[in-house]
Design an enzyme around this catalytic site. Structure first.
Site, PDB file in Angstrom:
ATOM      1  N   LYS A 143      48.407  47.316  34.441  1.00  0.00           N
ATOM      2  CA  LYS A 143      47.059  47.860  34.655  1.00  0.00           C
ATOM      3  C   LYS A 143      46.825  49.077  33.759  1.00  0.00           C
ATOM      4  CE  LYS A 143      46.470  46.791  39.603  1.00  0.00           C
ATOM      5  NZ  LYS A 143      46.282  47.447  40.922  1.00  0.00           N
ATOM      6  N   GLU A 172      55.624  39.297  45.423  1.00  0.00           N
ATOM      7  CA  GLU A 172      55.184  40.688  45.361  1.00  0.00           C
ATOM      8  C   GLU A 172      55.967  41.540  46.357  1.00  0.00           C
ATOM      9  OE1 GLU A 172      50.960  41.790  44.043  1.00  0.00           O
ATOM     10  OE2 GLU A 172      50.923  42.227  46.191  1.00  0.00           O
ATOM     11  N   HIS A 174      54.207  12.870  41.696  1.00  0.00           N
ATOM     12  CA  HIS A 174      53.815  12.251  40.434  1.00  0.00           C
ATOM     13  C   HIS A 174      53.711  13.284  39.315  1.00  0.00           C
ATOM     14  CE1 HIS A 174      52.941   8.417  42.458  1.00  0.00           C
ATOM     15  NE2 HIS A 174      52.590   9.194  43.468  1.00  0.00           N
TER      16      HIS A 174
END
Length: 549
Positions: A513, A353, A384
């Site tokens: 948004k 950000e 793993h």
């Protein structure tokens, strides 16, 4: 001195040529021929060790990177930040999260106002409230002690508290902490479903008290409390971290339960502020202050240490080297500490950000790559899952290992030794690799037929020469965590100064948004999707059909 664009451009060109000329650089050979490599390419601050000797650098690299920091005026911009100058130029704001953990008696001025007394006043109010909740002096509406807290926030109002609360779980002696961030109703339903409203405190963390995800979840939590205990009980079961006192009051929260912070504190830098209230309630004010003290110790080091001895500067320079010069587009954060499981996600927001920008502070297109993709998981789990690609994949991805010399569980020290061995082994394996001849020899030692050796050996070759750096501290305690997080904050700052971008705005989150607000009535069927692109129209139609099915 000011940023010297001409010198900066010339130094970047030198670094690119240097990388092209030294690309065949073999780290195995470098370690064999240079016994002082570790000493030269590592730094310490008290018990914190930063080792970048397994990165593909040499003395020429280091010299050029220091020139780069000087040309970018890292020291001057650092001084400007600590002085409270408005270095966030797109929002015309100071950037002073460092003031939140400043325990000195010096003045820290923002537009001529000393902010330290304000910081202390909020911190003291937080401590009094936290002590009241923890001791039972502040009770729920029915007179029961608060046993659980639910923090409702998103982004910086969630990731920091989640990360720190998990990391410091050995220090929990207060109410249990839970966190809700996602607008997905499953998140809050699953959280509240196991709790008792009579013994739960809900903290709503939203500076403006308008964040859609947070306020939607807050209304759900409010109804949960009111339905169970009555409307009059709401005030006793909520607190807020906000500056919108009118909206908070309308929600039903008294002013003495509201804790504010300032516009010079960015969300992803806010865990040190009142946003850290759930952390303080969980671990107590004393340990929270140690968390702040650890961060302040790194602030002092970053501010005062010369470039060549500065951990944050070199973490930033190595990060820049990997991203902009070597061309590595990804950065893996691998803490060998299960309690740091949320640190990669926290650093992901902090870095991406901040430095995920494509224009300079002057609004011009950047001339090269900026922030990398940041991701990770704890070791040994990652071994793993995705380490196969890190060792033998076609992309080179630098790793950043974080490990503590000592664990908290003394009776399980043998397991901590296994953890340490795995961390060091991965670091060594990435650097050393395994040649085809070594793979053949290993297989021959198992008495396999020659044909089988030749068939299998290529699959057991590791190219090696894959860079990693390692951070080691004594033990994951509040001080160490604060210091570590502040180190990464300042690293992001250093990289941003060299990239020439503003690390403290985040306009990239806005467009989605805005469109979500437009699309809500379309998704709910109140408005038509006419005028939108064909893909969105098709998706809306499909969702409408399936929701009715």
């Amino acid at each position: 001195m000011a940023r010297d664009a001409t010198k900066l451009e010339a130094t970047v060109a030198k670094l690119k040529k240097h990388w092209a000329d030294s690309a065949p650089h073999d780290m195995r050979a470098a370690f064999k021929s240079d016994p002082g490599r570790f000493e030269r390419y590592s730094l310490s601050l008290d018990d914190l060790l930063f080792d970048w000797s397994k990165c593909r650098v040499n003395d020429e690299t280091i010299g050029l990177l220091k020139e780069l920091a000087i040309a970018a005026d890292v020291e001057g911009r650092r001084a400007a930040m600590f002085a409270g100058e408005h270095i966030n130029n797109t929002e015309d704001r100071a950037v002073l999260h460092v003031a939140l953990r400043d325990t000195s008696s010096k003045e820290v001025l923002v537009d001529g106002h000393n902010v330290l007394p304000d910081v202390k006043e909020v911190l003291d109010r937080m401590a009094a409230f936290a002590d009241g909740i923890r001791s039972g002096a502040i009770k729920g509406a029915t007179g029961k002690k608060i046993t659980d807290i639910v923090n409702i926030g998103i982004g910086g109002s969630d990731l920091g508290p989640v990360m720190a609360t998990l990391a410091l779980s050995p220090y929990h002696d207060g109410p249990r902490a839970h966190f809700v961030s996602n607008i997905d109703g499953a998140h809050i339903a699953d959280t509240l479903g196991i709790l008792d409203p009579a013994t739960t405190l809900v903290i709503i963390a939203s500076k403006t008290f308008t964040t859609i995800e947070t306020m939607t979840n807050a209304q759900t939590a409010r109804k949960w409390v009111a339905d169970a205990l009555g409307e009059a009980a709401v005030g006793a079961h909520f607190a807020a971290v906000s500056t919108a006192l009118d909206r908070v009051a309308a929600f039903g929260i008294a002013e003495d339960r509201v804790f504010g912070f300032w516009d010079w504190v960015g969300g992803r830098y806010s865990v040190w502020s009142a946003i850290g209230l759930p952390v303080m309630i969980a671990i107590g004010p004393e340990d929270f202050r140690k968390f702040l003290a650890g961060a302040h110790s790194m602030d002092v080091h970053f501010r005062d240490a010369p470039l060549e001895k500065n951990l944050a500067v070199w973490l930033g320079l190595i990060g820049y080297w990997h991203r902009a010069i070597c061309g590595y587009g990804s950065r893996a954060i691998i803490p060998y500490d299960q309690r740091l499981a949320r640190l990669p996600a926290y650093l992901q927001q902090l870095d991406m950000e901040s430095n995920g920008k494509s224009v300079t502070v002057d609004g011009k297109p950047v001339s090269g790559p900026t922030g990398p993709v940041v991701w990770g998981e704890p070791g040994t789990n990652g071994q793993h899952a995705f380490f196969q690609l890190l060792h033998q994949g076609t992309d080179t991805i630098p790793l950043e290992f974080i490990v503590a010399a000592k664990g908290h569980e003394k009776h399980l020290d043998h397991q901590h030794e296994m953890l340490l061995a795995n961390c060091l082994a991965q670091s060594e394996a990435l650097m050393k690799g395994r040649t085809l001849d070594e793979a053949r020899a290993q297989l021959k030692a198992k008495n396999l037929p020659e044909s089988e050796v030749e068939r299998i050996a290529p699959h057991r070759v590791f190219s090696g020469n894959r860079p990693s750096l390692t951070l080691v501290h004594d033990k994951l305690d509040p001080f160490a965590l604060g210091r570590l997080v502040a180190l990464y904050e300042h690293r992001v700052f250093v990289e941003a100064q060299i990239f020439g971008i503003n690390a403290f705005d985040q306009w990239g989150v806005e467009l989605g948004k805005e469109l979500a607000t437009e699309l809500l009535p379309v998704v709910s069927g109140e408005e038509s999707s006419d005028g939108r692109d064909a893909s969105t129209q098709g998706l809306v139609a499909h969702l409408h059909a399936r929701r009715k099915a």
